[in-house]
Scaffold this active site. Structure first.
Site, PDB file in Angstrom:
ATOM      1  N   GLY A 170       0.726  -1.168  -0.024  1.00  0.00           N
ATOM      2  CA  GLY A 170      -0.086   0.020  -0.129  1.00  0.00           C
ATOM      3  C   GLY A 170       0.830   1.432   0.132  1.00  0.00           C
ATOM      4  N   GLN A 196       2.854  10.022   1.192  1.00  0.00           N
ATOM      5  CA  GLN A 196       4.047   9.351   1.238  1.00  0.00           C
ATOM      6  C   GLN A 196       5.113   9.777   0.336  1.00  0.00           C
ATOM      7  OE1 GLN A 196       2.114   5.404   2.053  1.00  0.00           O
ATOM      8  NE2 GLN A 196       4.126   5.308   3.352  1.00  0.00           N
ATOM      9  N   CYS A 213       5.539  -0.037   7.549  1.00  0.00           N
ATOM     10  CA  CYS A 213       5.473   1.125   6.737  1.00  0.00           C
ATOM     11  C   CYS A 213       6.513   1.591   5.718  1.00  0.00           C
ATOM     12  CB  CYS A 213       4.969   2.232   7.473  1.00  0.00           C
ATOM     13  SG  CYS A 213       4.597   3.757   6.654  1.00  0.00           S
ATOM     14  N   LEU A 214       6.194   1.698   4.429  1.00  0.00           N
ATOM     15  CA  LEU A 214       7.317   2.252   3.668  1.00  0.00           C
ATOM     16  C   LEU A 214       7.857   3.520   4.055  1.00  0.00           C
ATOM     17  CD1 LEU A 214       5.730   1.372   0.007  1.00  0.00           C
ATOM     18  CD2 LEU A 214       7.401  -0.108   1.432  1.00  0.00           C
ATOM     19  N   HIS A 231      -4.627   1.455   7.563  1.00  0.00           N
ATOM     20  CA  HIS A 231      -3.402   2.210   7.387  1.00  0.00           C
ATOM     21  C   HIS A 231      -3.254   3.158   6.269  1.00  0.00           C
ATOM     22  CE1 HIS A 231       1.252   1.548   7.855  1.00  0.00           C
ATOM     23  NE2 HIS A 231       1.050   2.116   6.811  1.00  0.00           N
ATOM     24  N   GLU A 232      -3.328   3.030   5.334  1.00  0.00           N
ATOM     25  CA  GLU A 232      -3.360   3.916   4.175  1.00  0.00           C
ATOM     26  C   GLU A 232      -4.266   5.072   4.637  1.00  0.00           C
ATOM     27  OE1 GLU A 232      -0.733   3.657   2.778  1.00  0.00           O
ATOM     28  OE2 GLU A 232      -0.168   1.783   3.010  1.00  0.00           O
ATOM     29  N   HIS A 257      -2.675   7.765   6.838  1.00  0.00           N
ATOM     30  CA  HIS A 257      -1.429   8.604   6.102  1.00  0.00           C
ATOM     31  C   HIS A 257      -2.344   9.847   5.377  1.00  0.00           C
ATOM     32  CE1 HIS A 257       2.268   6.447   6.333  1.00  0.00           C
ATOM     33  NE2 HIS A 257       1.745   5.504   5.992  1.00  0.00           N
TER      34      HIS A 257
END
Length: 178
Positions: free
Chosen positions: A46, A51, A95-96, A137-138, A141
């Protein structure tokens, strides 16, 4: 398609609430393609537009469990949660934007999300398990929330300290304090 740079915590740009998308056009479609390319290259399941430094309510997800299976990307524009299950589940998240760090996070086990697809049509998706977790999660963000914000202050600060130290250690020629 272009692989974009992913912003790494604790960058303050990750804490900004994203604005709704008002127009779906070819540039937005191209952006979602770049986001997917960036997500797959990372690799991740994701990615939210903040991000990569774009504060618009755009999310891409591909939570297919088998890496050998065909890709099943989702592109969600202006997603918002309609319903969360009362039943909760704890699972490890990463997380990225917080590379190399993982922690158990409690979230609703199931969720229903309303969004626009890449053509501007209204859609809803109901999910549980990994996909539900990824959606939540996304969407977090988009509101300036990292998975770290779901942890205790002690655990969150420990991870952020390690990340800051890692950045200092990665800078060649920089003097380190004892």
């Amino acid at each position: 398609m272009t692989v974009r740079d992913i912003i790494i915590a604790p960058d303050p740009r990750l804490k900004v609430r994203s604005a709704p998308v008002t127009e779906i056009d070819d540039s937005l479609r191209g952006l979602t393609e770049d986001m997917l390319e960036t997500m797959y290259a990372a690799p991740g399941i994701g990615l939210a537009a903040p991000q990569i430094g774009i504060h618009r309510r755009i999310v891409v997800i591909d939570a297919a469990k088998d890496e050998q299976a065909p890709r099943e990307p989702l592109r969600l524009i202006n997603p918002h949660v309609l319903w969360n299950s009362d039943e909760r589940a704890v699972a490890e998240e990463g997380c990225l934007s917080v590379p190399g760090h993982y922690a158990d996070v409690e979230r609703p086990k199931a969720v229903r999300v309303k969004y626009l697809d890449i053509e501007g049509a209204g859609r809803e998706i109901e999910a549980e398990g990994l996909l539900a977790r990824c959606l939540l999660h996304e969407i977090d963000h988009l509101d300036g929330i990292l998975f770290l914000d779901h942890l205790s202050a002690l655990k969150r600060n420990m991870i952020l300290r390690k990340m800051r130290k890692g950045r200092r250690d990665d800078r060649p020629g920089e003097r380190r304090s004892a």
